[in-house]
Design an enzyme around this catalytic site. Sequence first.
Site, PDB file in Angstrom:
ATOM      1  N   ASP A 114      56.156  11.900  26.535  1.00 45.11           N
ATOM      2  CA  ASP A 114      56.954  12.489  27.611  1.00 45.11           C
ATOM      3  C   ASP A 114      58.414  12.063  27.465  1.00 45.11           C
ATOM      4  OD1 ASP A 114      57.976  13.377  30.149  1.00 45.11           O
ATOM      5  OD2 ASP A 114      55.936  13.281  30.939  1.00 45.11           O
TER       6      ASP A 114
ATOM      7  N   SER B 178      58.270  18.249  33.490  1.00 47.48           N
ATOM      8  CA  SER B 178      57.006  17.971  32.814  1.00 47.48           C
ATOM      9  C   SER B 178      55.856  18.844  33.307  1.00 47.48           C
ATOM     10  CB  SER B 178      56.625  16.494  32.985  1.00 47.48           C
ATOM     11  OG  SER B 178      57.559  15.668  32.329  1.00 47.48           O
TER      12      SER B 178
ATOM     13  N   GLU C  83      43.762  -5.238  43.348  1.00 55.60           N
ATOM     14  CA  GLU C  83      44.649  -6.137  42.599  1.00 55.60           C
ATOM     15  C   GLU C  83      45.804  -6.653  43.439  1.00 55.60           C
ATOM     16  OE1 GLU C  83      46.971  -6.141  38.250  1.00 55.60           O
ATOM     17  OE2 GLU C  83      45.977  -4.327  38.988  1.00 55.60           O
TER      18      GLU C  83
ATOM     19  N   GLU D  73      46.359   0.673  37.845  1.00 56.15           N
ATOM     20  CA  GLU D  73      47.431   0.393  38.793  1.00 56.15           C
ATOM     21  C   GLU D  73      47.323   1.358  39.983  1.00 56.15           C
ATOM     22  OE1 GLU D  73      49.758  -1.975  38.904  1.00 56.15           O
ATOM     23  OE2 GLU D  73      49.237  -2.878  36.965  1.00 56.15           O
TER      24      GLU D  73
ATOM     25  N   GLU E  16      48.928  10.547  26.597  1.00 59.45           N
ATOM     26  CA  GLU E  16      50.330  10.674  26.985  1.00 59.45           C
ATOM     27  C   GLU E  16      51.038   9.324  27.016  1.00 59.45           C
ATOM     28  OE1 GLU E  16      53.228  12.156  30.635  1.00 59.45           O
ATOM     29  OE2 GLU E  16      51.267  11.294  31.059  1.00 59.45           O
TER      30      GLU E  16
ATOM     31  N   HIS F  53      59.688  17.616  26.624  1.00 56.45           N
ATOM     32  CA  HIS F  53      61.108  17.920  26.800  1.00 56.45           C
ATOM     33  C   HIS F  53      61.882  16.710  26.294  1.00 56.45           C
ATOM     34  CE1 HIS F  53      61.064  15.059  30.094  1.00 56.45           C
ATOM     35  NE2 HIS F  53      60.000  15.680  30.562  1.00 56.45           N
TER      36      HIS F  53
ATOM     37  N   ASP G 278      45.887  -5.581  32.032  1.00 53.21           N
ATOM     38  CA  ASP G 278      45.972  -4.164  31.664  1.00 53.21           C
ATOM     39  C   ASP G 278      45.928  -4.008  30.148  1.00 53.21           C
ATOM     40  OD1 ASP G 278      46.333  -3.504  34.355  1.00 53.21           O
ATOM     41  OD2 ASP G 278      48.500  -3.778  34.210  1.00 53.21           O
TER      42      ASP G 278
ATOM     43  N   HIS H 124      49.756  12.587  37.462  1.00 51.15           N
ATOM     44  CA  HIS H 124      51.115  12.972  37.112  1.00 51.15           C
ATOM     45  C   HIS H 124      51.119  14.310  36.376  1.00 51.15           C
ATOM     46  CE1 HIS H 124      55.385  11.963  35.997  1.00 51.15           C
ATOM     47  NE2 HIS H 124      55.292  11.420  37.195  1.00 51.15           N
TER      48      HIS H 124
END
Length: 516
Positions: free
Chosen positions: A41, A91, A215, A270, A311, A358, A285, A152
């Site tokens: 991205d 996006s 968390e 997250e 991604e 992009h 993570d 997203h």
Amino acid sequence: MSSPSENSEFWRSQARKTLQAALDRKLNTNVARNILFFLGDGMGLTTLTAARILKGQLENQPGEETVMTMDTFPNVGLAKTYSVDFQVADSAATATAYLCGVKTNLNIVGVNAAGRNGVCRTQKGNEVTSILKWAKDAGKSVGIVTTTRVQHATPAGSYAHSASRTWYCDADMPESAKRDGCTDISFQLINNTDIDVIIGGGRKYMTPTGTKDPEYPTDFFSNGERKDGRDLIKEWQNLKTGKVAHYVWNKADFDAVDPETTDYLMALFEPGDLRYEEERDPSMDPSIVETTEKAIRILQKNPKGFFLLVEGGRIDQAHHAGRASMALHEAVAFDRAIAKGLELTEEHETLTVVMADHSQPLTFNGFPFRGNSILGKSPLWAGDMLPYTTLMYGNGPGHKIVNGTRPDIRNVDTNYIQQAAVPVDTTTHSGEDVAVLARGPMAHLFQGVNEQNYIAHAMGYAACVGADLRHCEGQTAPPLVHTTLKYNKNGAGAVSASAALLGSLLSGLLAITILM
């Protein structure tokens, strides 16, 4: 002692080897059993070049001659990234193009250009499906891996249909959209397509308002946000009854997942987006390399093959913040994930495609010497007799003019927010073409300069998924359907096409500042 690069034969020999490799290359016309689709991205050509240099410099090399994994792909083309309504796309519009094969408007995902930003009723009847769904319908296993939230724009383009990319959960939707029957992206994640592997962030959009995050239990902003009281994580688990399905939110549990015995995996590390690679806690993570490997090992058990979208989403987000160093480290990590993907698959049966959606307004300038830190300063000073960095932004939060003068950075560590020509809180995207790199079955289709929506059709053809099955069945080309773009007027009191278009354009302009 002279450098080998001062000898003409050094360059001639190198060129001969490259030429011979090109001459020896044979077309791979197999049907692609698997598709590995890596999407960087905001990873424009300047980012690619700068990341290549950073990768080499992290290995104590000058950097410019470094070869990224993606540099080794033999087929390279360019994709035009504009959306139907804007020269510079976001996006969501680009994801709809390269995943669904149809260009659309800014801020809309999985809906064609008859849809209007934020107007639910224009969504109905204008939904378009993605190559992920085509692959699933063909019996393949499918997955998404991202460093952002799984709701997203990029991952959403693979499974959702939404008049607004920002409808992450029901709390983000206007009441009018709910009344008109639209659903949020998180709901669609678990209900639209049976996705085998889901890895990224975005826990808070899946649980009811006030649900404490496992968390960060004391952080109010990490709490669940759903107003409808639904726990979509539990609902997902219930939908997988009878299958080996794991939900995990930390690395220990993730590492304990056995790919050989796992049918489904949802890993949300997250509440929102994942941490930048440079700030990631490796004890909590996993890296994008680790998540890519786990996804492939789960998916590749299917004898019919798989489709996986990976991604590197925070490349773009770091650029938006004017943090070139962070963006380049994200790109280097993304390249390592590509290397892991190639290691785990076979070229004769796996089409691997790498591209950006992009670009970003990053420039690489100033005549720096070979081996100069890519995050450093140009040896040339500007007309105001002040130094400037090799990497700069056309616009962004790094614009600083005090009393008509730029900051003096002679004694400043430039691993920081890069200077920008125009002051904006977050960089805009930029509209130049992006690179498309491919290897594996039918990779030669990804050459030349093409519209971005071509990518989905080429991948589908190579793997015999979607509408065009000629590659594996010898069918003739499907008939061309000539349609006239009509604006959806469902619902009483619908506004005119011209007024709706104007509203969409204005909404798109206002939304540019929240494209992160």
